[in-house]
Scaffold this motif. Structure first.
Motif, PDB file in Angstrom:
ATOM      1  N   HIS A  25     125.219  29.350 -23.832  1.00 13.78           N
ATOM      2  CA  HIS A  25     125.405  30.515 -24.100  1.00 13.78           C
ATOM      3  C   HIS A  25     125.697  31.290 -22.904  1.00 13.78           C
ATOM      4  N   ASP A  29     127.246  28.479 -32.616  1.00  8.70           N
ATOM      5  CA  ASP A  29     127.595  29.849 -32.580  1.00  8.70           C
ATOM      6  C   ASP A  29     129.074  29.975 -32.114  1.00  8.70           C
ATOM      7  N   TYR A  55     132.058  31.712 -34.254  1.00 11.92           N
ATOM      8  CA  TYR A  55     133.062  32.878 -33.756  1.00 11.92           C
ATOM      9  C   TYR A  55     134.275  32.366 -33.964  1.00 11.92           C
ATOM     10  N   GLU A  72     127.988  38.152 -26.147  1.00 10.04           N
ATOM     11  CA  GLU A  72     128.371  36.679 -26.572  1.00 10.04           C
ATOM     12  C   GLU A  72     129.834  36.492 -27.070  1.00 10.04           C
ATOM     13  N   THR A  92     123.488  24.321 -30.903  1.00 11.39           N
ATOM     14  CA  THR A  92     123.075  25.631 -31.137  1.00 11.39           C
ATOM     15  C   THR A  92     124.428  26.441 -30.655  1.00 11.39           C
TER      16      THR A  92
END
Length: 126
Positions: free
Chosen positions: A12, A75, A79, A47, A71
């Motif tokens: 991230h 994500d 997206y 993000e 994770t």
């Protein structure tokens, strides 16, 4: 230089996109621009901006293997599906890995694409 295969490692906070062929590797690093605020919407926006930059870097690459934590992959996949559906077909797979070196990432991706191409009937140059 635009190469056919690439491996993307991301979490991230940063991403590494390594495009490669038999003799060449081209690396690009993308960092998240974190804005430390208490508002959740700000974190989501940051993000999304980061994932948007990663998607922009993927433009023109035919096949991308996405690696990183489960994770971060989940994500990023969400997206892609919601905001960049045209890029979904470029991603050929997801592999969970910790923090490999660039050489380890390229080696993993070469093995993956060799198997992937054979399963799809694509001749692989030796």
């Amino acid at each position: 230089m635009s190469l056919f295969h690439a491996v993307l490692w991301l979490d991230h906070h940063e991403a590494k996109l390594l495009q490669f062929d038999a003799e060449h590797v081209e690396a690009e690093r993308i960092k998240s621009h974190s804005h430390h605020t208490k508002q959740r919407a700000s974190a989501v926006r940051t993000e999304h901006e980061f994932f948007g930059e990663v998607c922009d870097a993927m433009a023109g690459i035919a096949e991308v293997l996405v690696t990183g934590s489960k994770t971060a992959q989940a994500d990023f996949r969400h997206y892609l599906e919601k905001h960049r559906p045209a890029l979904v077909k470029q991603v050929v797979g997801y592999e969970a890995v910790d923090h490999p070196s660039d050489k380890q990432l390229v080696a993993l991706a070469r093995q993956y694409f060799l198997k992937h191409d054979r399963m799809n009937g694509v001749p692989t140059p030796m």
